[in-house]
Design a protein around this motif. Structure first.
Motif, PDB file in Angstrom:
ATOM      1  N   HIS A   1       0.736  -1.443   0.414  1.00 32.86           N
ATOM      2  CA  HIS A   1       0.023   0.096   0.094  1.00 32.86           C
ATOM      3  C   HIS A   1       0.864   1.704   0.145  1.00 32.86           C
ATOM      4  O   HIS A   1       0.511   2.264  -0.982  1.00 32.86           O
ATOM      5  N   ALA A   2       1.799   0.970   0.638  1.00 32.39           N
ATOM      6  CA  ALA A   2       2.565   2.490   1.194  1.00 32.39           C
ATOM      7  C   ALA A   2       4.101   2.783   0.018  1.00 32.39           C
ATOM      8  O   ALA A   2       4.109   3.633   0.217  1.00 32.39           O
ATOM      9  N   ALA A   3       4.529   1.433   0.066  1.00 27.37           N
ATOM     10  CA  ALA A   3       5.519   1.888  -0.684  1.00 27.37           C
ATOM     11  C   ALA A   3       5.584   2.250  -2.125  1.00 27.37           C
ATOM     12  O   ALA A   3       6.648   3.156  -2.450  1.00 27.37           O
ATOM     13  N   PRO A   4       4.840   2.165  -2.982  1.00 23.61           N
ATOM     14  CA  PRO A   4       4.793   2.511  -4.385  1.00 23.61           C
ATOM     15  C   PRO A   4       5.006   4.654  -4.326  1.00 23.61           C
ATOM     16  O   PRO A   4       6.127   4.957  -4.845  1.00 23.61           O
ATOM     17  N   ALA A   5       3.311   5.361  -3.089  1.00 27.04           N
ATOM     18  CA  ALA A   5       3.961   6.033  -3.223  1.00 27.04           C
ATOM     19  C   ALA A   5       5.031   6.727  -2.215  1.00 27.04           C
ATOM     20  O   ALA A   5       5.689   8.319  -2.784  1.00 27.04           O
TER      21      ALA A   5
ATOM     22  N   PHE B   1       3.620  16.808  -8.307  1.00 26.13           N
ATOM     23  CA  PHE B   1       3.829  15.835  -7.817  1.00 26.13           C
ATOM     24  C   PHE B   1       3.751  14.335  -8.243  1.00 26.13           C
ATOM     25  O   PHE B   1       4.556  13.779  -8.281  1.00 26.13           O
ATOM     26  N   THR B   2       2.216  14.078  -8.341  1.00 28.25           N
ATOM     27  CA  THR B   2       1.905  12.765  -8.962  1.00 28.25           C
ATOM     28  C   THR B   2       2.311  12.698 -10.560  1.00 28.25           C
ATOM     29  O   THR B   2       1.956  11.592 -10.791  1.00 28.25           O
ATOM     30  N   ALA B   3       2.183  13.606 -11.609  1.00 31.24           N
ATOM     31  CA  ALA B   3       1.987  13.376 -13.185  1.00 31.24           C
ATOM     32  C   ALA B   3       3.523  13.743 -13.397  1.00 31.24           C
ATOM     33  O   ALA B   3       3.834  13.310 -14.450  1.00 31.24           O
ATOM     34  N   LEU B   4       4.538  14.044 -11.974  1.00 28.67           N
ATOM     35  CA  LEU B   4       5.730  13.666 -12.782  1.00 28.67           C
ATOM     36  C   LEU B   4       6.457  11.904 -12.703  1.00 28.67           C
ATOM     37  O   LEU B   4       6.218  11.653 -12.262  1.00 28.67           O
ATOM     38  N   ARG B   5       7.254  11.950 -13.186  1.00 24.74           N
ATOM     39  CA  ARG B   5       7.530  10.739 -14.257  1.00 24.74           C
ATOM     40  C   ARG B   5       9.426  10.725 -14.056  1.00 24.74           C
ATOM     41  O   ARG B   5       9.611  11.593 -14.817  1.00 24.74           O
ATOM     42  N   PRO B   6       9.707   9.739 -13.620  1.00 27.69           N
ATOM     43  CA  PRO B   6      11.191   9.896 -13.655  1.00 27.69           C
ATOM     44  C   PRO B   6      11.745   9.452 -15.114  1.00 27.69           C
ATOM     45  O   PRO B   6      11.430   8.498 -15.862  1.00 27.69           O
ATOM     46  N   ALA B   7      12.950   9.504 -14.965  1.00 25.22           N
ATOM     47  CA  ALA B   7      14.135   9.039 -16.210  1.00 25.22           C
ATOM     48  C   ALA B   7      13.808   7.738 -15.989  1.00 25.22           C
ATOM     49  O   ALA B   7      13.883   7.266 -16.822  1.00 25.22           O
ATOM     50  N   ALA B   8      13.757   6.523 -15.387  1.00 19.47           N
ATOM     51  CA  ALA B   8      13.791   5.008 -14.582  1.00 19.47           C
ATOM     52  C   ALA B   8      12.588   5.198 -13.206  1.00 19.47           C
ATOM     53  O   ALA B   8      11.833   5.703 -13.016  1.00 19.47           O
ATOM     54  N   PRO B   9      11.951   3.798 -14.361  1.00 19.85           N
ATOM     55  CA  PRO B   9      10.896   4.013 -13.027  1.00 19.85           C
ATOM     56  C   PRO B   9      11.253   3.199 -11.832  1.00 19.85           C
ATOM     57  O   PRO B   9      12.489   3.169 -11.655  1.00 19.85           O
ATOM     58  N   LEU B  10      10.129   3.958 -10.467  1.00 20.85           N
ATOM     59  CA  LEU B  10      10.235   3.290  -9.048  1.00 20.85           C
ATOM     60  C   LEU B  10      10.345   2.155  -8.822  1.00 20.85           C
ATOM     61  O   LEU B  10       8.601   2.420  -8.884  1.00 20.85           O
ATOM     62  N   ALA B  11      10.546   1.311  -8.683  1.00 23.31           N
ATOM     63  CA  ALA B  11      10.024  -0.264  -8.673  1.00 23.31           C
ATOM     64  C   ALA B  11      10.655  -0.740  -7.589  1.00 23.31           C
ATOM     65  O   ALA B  11      11.662  -0.918  -7.665  1.00 23.31           O
ATOM     66  N   PRO B  12       9.935  -0.356  -6.251  1.00 16.19           N
ATOM     67  CA  PRO B  12      10.180  -1.051  -5.143  1.00 16.19           C
ATOM     68  C   PRO B  12      10.577  -2.843  -5.284  1.00 16.19           C
ATOM     69  O   PRO B  12       9.562  -3.104  -5.769  1.00 16.19           O
TER      70      PRO B  12
END
Length: 397
Positions: free
Chosen positions: A140-144, A294-305
């Motif tokens: 629930h919390a890790a991606p955000a 903040f919600t729409a920002l897309r990093p250069a690489a995906p943030l996948a915990p």
């Protein structure tokens, strides 16, 4: 504080919350204290008082929980034959202590309907263990949380490591985290502290900058956030990104509410100077726009915990390594103590007194040289015929 920090009560009423006077009336009609409401919503009693006086209004998840709680208070009491709590019961159920519960609380507290086997006999549902609860919290919390730490640091690897470190510590102290009123806030505070630690600048990997986002608007937003001081950056992320109200933001940043408000005003002004889109909207709408950006920002690489099971396994391995290290160090200390006890002296030997200088004693210089007179006397005594023992013998007359 003005409209750029707090939402007015009129806008709150439009979004589903009653007026502050109605909030207080509903609480008093249910014979509830501020502490009971705060425990049900997951905030402090001071925050509930601030909501009822109209100084502040709930935002984000607190707003949803508070709105559901007030809806449960305003709903008419159910009949005794309908008061049985089930997993899909009404939102206005009442706990054993007599305090109304929200729909989410009632659904969470209600036992699940047991499944039936082929013979029609209800089968007991398997109880969820700590690992399942931890995995649910992590999913629930890790991606955000990864996105928030990335906005705080601008570094993908550091953001993911901060999230993993926070959940590893949460798993090591799971009884404390599981009973915390806000477990997500507990993990978030640990992740923010690790991500904003000043010691990271001494790491070799910290000297290289991460790849910048592909969208120019995202690059402008990220550069503007990273240009803020760390305390202002954290305050903006909690208030605008997470959606906490001002008292909760101040409490999580370990500052007073006026101090947190001043930091927020300065941060909004600095961001408006660097982000053209933010400067075009009125101050009272800057928080909503920032949250959307903040919600729409897309990093250069995906943030996948990593998966929750991998994080739990890494935490357990670390605990085992620390336990073995502690046992090894204890064994070394015990061995050194035993060796010292065997080889140490068993009685006291007083030390020798240091030498002292004595004055008035002539130095030892050997035999003295004879003078001429002494040499003559010496020769005469040796040449005397009466020399020797006979010299002292008595003579007979």
């Amino acid at each position: 504080m003005t409209g750029n920090v707090e939402t007015t009560s009129s806008s709150a009423s439009e979004l589903g919350l009653p007026a502050p006077e109605e909030r207080r009336r509903l609480r008093e009609a249910a014979n509830l204290t501020h502490e009971q409401v705060a425990e049900a919503v997951g905030v402090t009693a001071t925050t509930v008082r601030s909501w009822e006086t109209g100084r502040t209004d709930p935002r984000g998840r607190n707003r949803e929980a508070y709105a559901a709680f007030l809806t449960a208070l305003a709903a008419p009491a159910t009949a005794p034959e309908q008061a049985d709590t089930t997993s899909d019961g009404p939102a206005g159920t009442t706990s054993e202590a007599g305090t109304p519960r929200t729909a989410q609380t009632a659904a969470a507290d209600a036992p699940a309907a047991p499944a039936e086997d082929s013979a029609g006999v209800p089968a007991e549902a398997p109880a969820r263990g700590p690992a399942a609860d931890f995995d649910a919290l992590y999913d629930h919390a890790a991606p955000a949380l990864a996105r928030q730490t990335y906005l705080l640091t601008g570094r993908r690897t550091l953001a993911l490591k901060a999230v993993e470190r926070a959940f590893t510590r949460a798993w090591a102290r799971w009884p404390e985290v599981a009973t915390d009123p806000d477990p997500v806030g507990w993990v978030r505070a640990v992740a923010y502290d690790y991500a904003l630690s000043p010691w990271h600048r001494f790491r070799r990997a910290h000297r290289r900058q991460d790849a910048r986002p592909a969208d120019p608007a995202d690059r402008i937003l990220l550069d503007a956030v990273l240009a803020l001081p760390k305390r202002h950056r954290r305050t903006v992320m909690l208030y605008d990104g997470v959606g906490l109200d001002l008292p909760d933001t101040a409490a999580e940043t370990e500052a007073s509410t006026p101090t947190a408000g001043i930091r927020l005003v300065h941060a909004h002004a600095d961001l408006a100077d660097r982000i053209p889109e933010l400067a075009e909207v009125p101050p009272e709408k800057q928080s909503a726009l920032l949250r959307d950006l903040f919600t729409a920002l897309r990093p250069a690489a995906p943030l996948a915990p990593r998966p929750a099971a991998a994080v739990r396994g890494a935490g357990e391995r670390r605990v085992r390594l620390w336990s073995r290290g502690a046992l090894g160090l204890t064994a070394v200390i015990a061995t050194a103590t035993g060796y010292t006890a065997v080889t140490a002296a068993d009685h006291y030997e007083p030390p020798q007194a240091p030498g002292q200088s004595v004055s008035g004693v002539p130095p030892l210089s050997g035999p003295q040289q004879l003078t001429a007179r002494s040499r003559q006397l010496h020769d005469k005594l040796r040449a005397d015929p009466e020399a020797g023992p006979a010299r002292i013998a008595p003579k007979s007359e």
